[in-house]
Design an enzyme around this catalytic site. Structure first.
Site, short mmCIF file in Angstrom:
data_model
loop_
_atom_site.label_atom_id
_atom_site.label_comp_id
_atom_site.label_asym_id
_atom_site.label_seq_id
_atom_site.Cartn_x
_atom_site.Cartn_y
_atom_site.Cartn_z
N LYS A 185 -11.73 -12.71 -6.67
CA LYS A 185 -13.12 -12.88 -7.07
C LYS A 185 -13.85 -13.63 -5.95
O LYS A 185 -13.62 -14.82 -5.75
CB LYS A 185 -13.19 -13.64 -8.40
CG LYS A 185 -12.68 -12.80 -9.56
CD LYS A 185 -13.59 -11.63 -9.79
CE LYS A 185 -12.94 -10.48 -10.53
NZ LYS A 185 -13.79 -9.28 -10.58
N ASP A 236 -13.54 -8.50 -4.56
CA ASP A 236 -14.59 -8.02 -5.47
C ASP A 236 -15.70 -9.06 -5.54
O ASP A 236 -15.52 -10.14 -6.10
CB ASP A 236 -13.99 -7.79 -6.86
CG ASP A 236 -14.98 -7.14 -7.82
OD1 ASP A 236 -16.14 -6.92 -7.42
OD2 ASP A 236 -14.58 -6.86 -8.97
N GLU A 284 -15.14 -4.43 -2.92
CA GLU A 284 -15.65 -3.90 -4.20
C GLU A 284 -17.03 -4.47 -4.51
O GLU A 284 -17.23 -5.70 -4.49
CB GLU A 284 -14.67 -4.22 -5.34
CG GLU A 284 -15.13 -3.68 -6.70
CD GLU A 284 -14.02 -3.62 -7.73
OE1 GLU A 284 -12.84 -3.46 -7.35
OE2 GLU A 284 -14.32 -3.71 -8.93
N ASP A 318 -18.28 -0.45 -8.70
CA ASP A 318 -17.96 -0.79 -10.09
C ASP A 318 -19.25 -0.88 -10.92
O ASP A 318 -19.61 0.07 -11.63
CB ASP A 318 -17.19 -2.12 -10.11
CG ASP A 318 -16.83 -2.60 -11.51
OD1 ASP A 318 -17.31 -2.01 -12.49
OD2 ASP A 318 -16.07 -3.58 -11.64
N LYS A 375 -14.90 1.10 -16.44
CA LYS A 375 -14.77 0.18 -17.57
C LYS A 375 -15.21 0.91 -18.84
O LYS A 375 -16.30 1.47 -18.89
CB LYS A 375 -15.63 -1.06 -17.35
CG LYS A 375 -15.14 -1.96 -16.23
CD LYS A 375 -15.96 -3.23 -16.15
CE LYS A 375 -15.27 -4.30 -15.32
NZ LYS A 375 -15.31 -4.04 -13.87
MG MG Z 1 -15.21 -5.08 -10.22
#
Ligand code: MG
Length: 368
Positions: free
Chosen positions: A165, A193, A218, A241, A265
């Site tokens: 992250k 990401d 990402e 994403d 997702k």
């Molecule tokens: Mg992501």
């Protein structure tokens, strides 16, 4: 089969690690999850779950999910939940947008379809590819040395894919990526990401500084246009994403050559039905996918496993076992991680049984 009652439960899911932190200083310590129960006239019961990543990740929040299910209740009562196509069309006609609200209901309909036919959701979605599904581990945002140590800790759990992250200050993120990349062993995959957290200039600094690392980038920026700018200025493999919200966005990204892989997702696109459509288009277009959700407990983990295990292995970039991140088990029967992998249940439907002690009393109930 007709829906005669809908019950809604609210469940708090505290994190094993105490706090999950990502871009722009955002964090969650206890996830607000919603479980929906659909009861039919012939005694079947189906379950679905929606768990936003706090109220500030996607346009979704826990109380919104519960209000939205109430809004849709009159439309759903009396309908056949196993008629997945018409149910989705009815929901889209009755409530514009709000895909996350519909996700929990659609998931419960798949659970009922499986129970009515004696098939697992995975079997209904085309059947299993391979023995198991390889998982990634999200590495919460911390100082660089702590994140590198957490990669090592999760490697010991069998994970070979790690998603850092980032999305903080460029100099800090460069250090995070370098520190984690130094620890990688053969066959491991590293993703940085940013979860939309970088400005274009931040992102350019980071991708330039880590250009010789074996790392995927990402969703660096919030807008599609800014992501495309970064995509065209880096040689690093690239994942979209947050911008992949449906078929239109996927096809636009594909036509523009905007990504090498996507993150799919379930609740972001409106449920298993729509996620399966996007999955199948990605299979046709040869686009690899991380298959997961915004967050979740055991019910969502089961749904992820069914969608992921019915996806060809070559295009299954990774998936997530959210039930190993939280301290509360909202259902039994969900996949449990073994050596960084999980297996979809062969039981009918999602293959889970809710833990009613954890669900408690419904916070809302709708009957025909
Ligand atoms: Mg992501």
């Amino acid at each position: 089969m007709k829906i005669v009652a809908i019950k809604v439960y609210q469940v708090d899911l505290p994190l094993v690690e105490g706090r999950y932190s990502w871009s722009e200083g955002k964090f969650v310590e206890v996830f607000d999850s919603t479980v929906v129960e659909l009861i039919t006239d012939d005694g079947h019961v189906g379950y679905g779950e929606i768990c936003p990543l706090g109220p500030f990740y996607l346009p979704a929040f826990g109380p919104g999910a519960r209000a939205g299910i109430g809004e849709l209740s009159a439309t759903l009562l009396g309908q056949d939940p196993t008629a997945i196509g018409p149910i989705n069309q009815l929901m889209d006609k009755a409530l514009l947008g709000h895909p996350y609200v519909k996700s929990a209901i659609d998931m419960a309909c798949w659970d009922l379809l499986g129970k009515a036919t004696g098939k697992s959701v995975c079997a209904l979605m085309g059947g299993k590819f391979g023995e198991s599904v390889a998982l990634y581990r999200a590495i919460s945002q911390r100082p660089a040395d702590e994140m590198a140590a957490n990669v090592a800790a999760h490697r010991a759990d069998g994970y070979t894919k790690f998603q850092l992250k980032v999305g903080g200050k460029p100099e800090d993120d460069i250090a995070r990526i370098n520190a984690a990349a130094e620890t990688l062993t053969d066959g491991e995959v590293l993703v940085a990401d940013a979860n939309t957290g970088w400005r274009v200039d931040d992102a350019i600094r980071v991708v330039n500084a880590v250009r010789d690392r074996d790392v995927y980038i990402e969703q660096p920026c919030r807008s599609y246009e800014h992501c495309l700018t970064i995509r065209r200025r880096t040689s690093l493999p690239f994942i979209l994403d947050e911008n992949i919200t449906g078929v239109d966005a996927l096809l636009r990204g594909h036509a523009d050559g905007a990504m090498d892989a996507i993150n799919l997702k379930i609740s972001k696109v409106g449920g298993l039905t729509k996620a399966r459509l996007i999955r199948d288009i990605c299979v046709s277009l040869n686009i690899p996918m991380t298959i997961e959700d915004s967050w979740g407990g055991d019910i969502i983990t089961a749904a992820i496993a069914h969608l992921a295990h019915s996806t060809p292995e070559a295009l299954r970039f990774s998936a997530t076992d959210f039930n190993s991140y939280v301290t509360v088990q909202n259902a039994t029967g969900a996949p449990q991680r073994v050596s960084g992998h999980m297996i979809a249940s062969d039981e009918a439907g999602l293959g889970i049984a809710p833990n009613m002690d954890v669900l408690g009393k419904p916070v809302a109930e709708y009957k025909s």
